[in-house]
Write a protein that holds these residues in place. Structure first.
Motif, PDB file in Angstrom:
ATOM      1  N   TYR A  81       0.835  -1.194   0.000  1.00 46.76           N
ATOM      2  CA  TYR A  81       0.000   0.000   0.000  1.00 46.76           C
ATOM      3  C   TYR A  81       0.870   1.244   0.000  1.00 46.76           C
ATOM      4  O   TYR A  81       1.908   1.283   0.629  1.00 46.76           O
ATOM      5  CB  TYR A  81      -0.873   0.057   1.262  1.00 46.76           C
ATOM      6  N   GLY A  82       0.371   2.268  -0.647  1.00 45.38           N
ATOM      7  CA  GLY A  82       1.013   3.575  -0.557  1.00 45.38           C
ATOM      8  C   GLY A  82       0.251   4.436   0.431  1.00 45.38           C
ATOM      9  O   GLY A  82      -0.871   4.113   0.824  1.00 45.38           O
ATOM     10  N   ALA A  83       0.832   5.539   0.826  1.00 45.32           N
ATOM     11  CA  ALA A  83       0.199   6.431   1.800  1.00 45.32           C
ATOM     12  C   ALA A  83      -1.105   7.021   1.263  1.00 45.32           C
ATOM     13  O   ALA A  83      -1.934   7.494   2.031  1.00 45.32           O
ATOM     14  CB  ALA A  83       1.166   7.539   2.193  1.00 45.32           C
ATOM     15  N   ASP A  84      -1.302   6.991  -0.058  1.00 41.47           N
ATOM     16  CA  ASP A  84      -2.519   7.554  -0.641  1.00 41.47           C
ATOM     17  C   ASP A  84      -3.616   6.504  -0.856  1.00 41.47           C
ATOM     18  O   ASP A  84      -4.663   6.796  -1.414  1.00 41.47           O
ATOM     19  CB  ASP A  84      -2.196   8.250  -1.959  1.00 41.47           C
ATOM     20  N   HIS A  85      -3.395   5.276  -0.391  1.00 41.05           N
ATOM     21  CA  HIS A  85      -4.401   4.223  -0.511  1.00 41.05           C
ATOM     22  C   HIS A  85      -5.668   4.667   0.227  1.00 41.05           C
ATOM     23  O   HIS A  85      -5.584   5.226   1.321  1.00 41.05           O
ATOM     24  CB  HIS A  85      -3.863   2.917   0.074  1.00 41.05           C
ATOM     25  N   PRO A  86      -6.863   4.458  -0.344  1.00 40.93           N
ATOM     26  CA  PRO A  86      -8.083   4.983   0.277  1.00 40.93           C
ATOM     27  C   PRO A  86      -8.436   4.373   1.629  1.00 40.93           C
ATOM     28  O   PRO A  86      -9.225   4.948   2.372  1.00 40.93           O
ATOM     29  CB  PRO A  86      -9.180   4.674  -0.751  1.00 40.93           C
ATOM     30  N   VAL A  88      -6.085   3.615   4.056  1.00 38.49           N
ATOM     31  CA  VAL A  88      -5.049   3.894   5.047  1.00 38.49           C
ATOM     32  C   VAL A  88      -5.679   4.661   6.209  1.00 38.49           C
ATOM     33  O   VAL A  88      -6.425   5.618   5.999  1.00 38.49           O
ATOM     34  CB  VAL A  88      -3.897   4.712   4.423  1.00 38.49           C
ATOM     35  N   THR A  90      -6.276   7.371   8.928  1.00 34.62           N
ATOM     36  CA  THR A  90      -5.901   8.786   8.945  1.00 34.62           C
ATOM     37  C   THR A  90      -6.148   9.366  10.333  1.00 34.62           C
ATOM     38  O   THR A  90      -6.827   8.760  11.155  1.00 34.62           O
ATOM     39  CB  THR A  90      -6.740   9.591   7.933  1.00 34.62           C
TER      40      THR A  90
END
Length: 173
Positions: A81-86, A88, A90
């Motif tokens: 996963y990247g930090a912009d994955h929906p 993740v 927050t």
């Protein structure tokens, strides 16, 4: 006030919400408050807390947050996963959870906090770890992460726990 907390798998949460708590279950003697995690509207993923037909088993908060832990490289999430994955987690998710839990913790009623995610280990483990370590609420022996991990350090999503602590610090300043 929250007097005890435990993690539950999605299957166990579905079972006790649909059929009721077993006669000998320790949470039966408490008013329950639920936090649940899911990742989609698919029938095999959705939290039972979202079912409008369910019989109320106490106040509840259902969150759509994936078990994405960018703080724990050993779980391989940085590659997946990247930090912009929906999904993740927050700080907004954490603020909502912290506010909801603290609202129950400040009441006179005695609650058992039941937290579920898919396996009852990581996302739910982060919430229970925060409640245990930072609010001083004991984790019950029936907690899935205690049952599964035994005497080993109980599991949790490190990223979500960090965010919960950050959100908690914001309201206690």
């Amino acid at each position: 006030m929250i007097v005890t907390a435990a993690t539950f798998s999605l299957d166990k949460a579905r079972e006790v919400i649909a059929r009721g708590w077993p006669a000998q279950h320790p949470f039966l003697s408490y008013q329950r408050a639920w936090v649940g995690f899911d990742v989609s509207d698919a029938s095999d993923d959705v939290s039972p807390l979202r079912d409008p037909r369910r019989v109320a088993d106490g106040p509840s908060l259902a969150m759509r947050v994936g078990d994405v832990d960018l703080d724990s490289e050993w779980r391989g999430h940085r590659a997946m996963y990247g930090a912009d994955h929906p999904l993740v987690p927050t700080i907004e998710h954490a603020r909502r959870i912290v506010g909801w839990v603290l609202a129950r913790h400040l009441r006179d009623e005695r609650y058992a906090l039941a937290v579920h995610c898919h396996a009852g280990l990581y996302r739910s483990g982060a919430v229970v770890e925060w409640v245990r370590a930072d609010l001083g609420v004991p984790e019950h022996d029936c907690s899935n992460r205690v049952v599964v991990c035994g005497n080993v350090e109980p599991t949790h999503n490190a990223m979500l726990l960090r965010l919960l602590r950050q959100a908690h610090a914001e309201v206690t300043r």
